[in-house]
Design a protein around this motif. Sequence first.
Motif, PDB file in Angstrom:
ATOM      1  N   UNK A  25      18.092 -13.803  -0.214  1.00 25.84           N
ATOM      2  CA  UNK A  25      18.591 -13.080   0.951  1.00 25.84           C
ATOM      3  C   UNK A  25      17.536 -12.223   1.621  1.00 25.84           C
ATOM      4  N   UNK A  26      16.546 -11.745   0.869  1.00 23.99           N
ATOM      5  CA  UNK A  26      15.523 -10.872   1.445  1.00 23.99           C
ATOM      6  C   UNK A  26      14.196 -11.112   0.744  1.00 23.99           C
ATOM      7  N   UNK A  27      13.100 -10.886   1.484  1.00 30.04           N
ATOM      8  CA  UNK A  27      11.758 -11.125   0.955  1.00 30.04           C
ATOM      9  C   UNK A  27      10.997  -9.810   0.838  1.00 30.04           C
ATOM     10  N   UNK A  28      10.165  -9.701  -0.186  1.00 25.48           N
ATOM     11  CA  UNK A  28       9.327  -8.522  -0.381  1.00 25.48           C
ATOM     12  C   UNK A  28       8.127  -8.600   0.567  1.00 25.48           C
ATOM     13  N   UNK A  29       7.980  -7.629   1.448  1.00 28.77           N
ATOM     14  CA  UNK A  29       6.850  -7.611   2.375  1.00 28.77           C
ATOM     15  C   UNK A  29       5.754  -6.653   1.914  1.00 28.77           C
ATOM     16  N   UNK A  30       6.095  -5.756   0.982  1.00 30.12           N
ATOM     17  CA  UNK A  30       5.101  -4.859   0.382  1.00 30.12           C
ATOM     18  C   UNK A  30       5.675  -4.345  -0.927  1.00 30.12           C
ATOM     19  N   UNK A  31       4.797  -4.111  -1.896  1.00 27.12           N
ATOM     20  CA  UNK A  31       5.247  -3.673  -3.222  1.00 27.12           C
ATOM     21  C   UNK A  31       4.275  -2.632  -3.743  1.00 27.12           C
ATOM     22  N   UNK A  32       4.790  -1.472  -4.171  1.00 30.58           N
ATOM     23  CA  UNK A  32       3.931  -0.381  -4.634  1.00 30.58           C
ATOM     24  C   UNK A  32       4.501   0.237  -5.897  1.00 30.58           C
ATOM     25  N   UNK A  33       3.605   0.721  -6.756  1.00 35.38           N
ATOM     26  CA  UNK A  33       4.024   1.477  -7.927  1.00 35.38           C
ATOM     27  C   UNK A  33       4.290   2.922  -7.524  1.00 35.38           C
ATOM     28  N   UNK A  34       4.998   3.652  -8.387  1.00 36.46           N
ATOM     29  CA  UNK A  34       5.261   5.053  -8.103  1.00 36.46           C
ATOM     30  C   UNK A  34       6.508   5.237  -7.255  1.00 36.46           C
ATOM     31  N   UNK A  35       6.535   6.325  -6.491  1.00 33.66           N
ATOM     32  CA  UNK A  35       7.692   6.670  -5.670  1.00 33.66           C
ATOM     33  C   UNK A  35       7.368   6.576  -4.190  1.00 33.66           C
ATOM     34  N   UNK A  36       8.394   6.439  -3.369  1.00 28.58           N
ATOM     35  CA  UNK A  36       8.211   6.377  -1.921  1.00 28.58           C
ATOM     36  C   UNK A  36       7.575   7.665  -1.408  1.00 28.58           C
ATOM     37  N   UNK A  37       7.963   8.793  -1.992  1.00 27.10           N
ATOM     38  CA  UNK A  37       7.437  10.084  -1.539  1.00 27.10           C
ATOM     39  C   UNK A  37       5.926  10.163  -1.705  1.00 27.10           C
ATOM     40  N   UNK A  38       5.415   9.615  -2.820  1.00 24.75           N
ATOM     41  CA  UNK A  38       3.993   9.738  -3.131  1.00 24.75           C
ATOM     42  C   UNK A  38       3.166   8.504  -2.770  1.00 24.75           C
ATOM     43  N   UNK A  39       3.813   7.373  -2.505  1.00 23.45           N
ATOM     44  CA  UNK A  39       3.080   6.141  -2.275  1.00 23.45           C
ATOM     45  C   UNK A  39       2.915   5.785  -0.811  1.00 23.45           C
ATOM     46  N   UNK A  40       2.303   4.637  -0.535  1.00 28.55           N
ATOM     47  CA  UNK A  40       2.107   4.176   0.851  1.00 28.55           C
ATOM     48  C   UNK A  40       3.441   3.915   1.542  1.00 28.55           C
ATOM     49  N   UNK A  41       3.442   4.016   2.855  1.00 34.46           N
ATOM     50  CA  UNK A  41       4.655   3.746   3.616  1.00 34.46           C
ATOM     51  C   UNK A  41       4.902   2.246   3.707  1.00 34.46           C
ATOM     52  N   UNK A  42       6.154   1.899   3.843  1.00 33.24           N
ATOM     53  CA  UNK A  42       6.512   0.497   4.041  1.00 33.24           C
ATOM     54  C   UNK A  42       6.104   0.054   5.444  1.00 33.24           C
TER      55      UNK A  42
END
Length: 213
Positions: free
Chosen positions: A82-99
């Motif tokens: 149903x959906x595809x991963x366009x970016x994947x990061x370790x850690x949390x959204x607050x501390x990691x790169x933006x989508x």
Amino acid sequence: MRSSLGAVCALAVLATALSAGCQSAPGGVDENGRPAGQRTVTVSPSPIRTSGYGAVFLGIDECSSFGRTSFTEVSCTGERAAARVVARHDGTVRDGPRCPATTDFVLHISEQRPASDEDGDGAVPRGYACMRNLQPPHPGDPGGGGGPRTIVGDCVRGLDDGQVRETACDGEGEQRPEYRVTEAVDARSRCPASTTLYVRLGGSSPVGCAGPV
């Protein structure tokens, strides 16, 4: 709904002119720093997975199924995809790169450290996957009324508590739009004179210039 994970500030007091006050990102954030109201389901990967979907759980270009409370990694060619991963990061959204700007929703992945590593990929670290639906609708598109970021072309409306929330520009959402982000600039002074709301977007052009719809 989309959030820029920052703050949204207007020109005067929103309660009187819907054009001021320093407001949190559309919908605000919860106690974990995640955009409130955004579909951010926490996924707990199984330590034993069917082989063939990649070495990383929900890695880039891999796909997930949709579920009410859980999402499963599936083959992108399967009926359940149903959906595809366009970016994947370790850690949390607050501390990691933006989508990416047109991400439809974010999946938060809980950490897993299996006692026995039967599939050979080791522990799964805490992280997040930026997802894009395989088929429309795409709430992450400009004016779509959703997604984790506010971008040029998006619309917002004022709330009673002095915040603003993103809503679909076509007026078919639960709330009608009041302002549209027309430009992204590096400073408020570069916004056109017609700007009545400043929206914090982040990135190299962090100020969104918005005017009445």
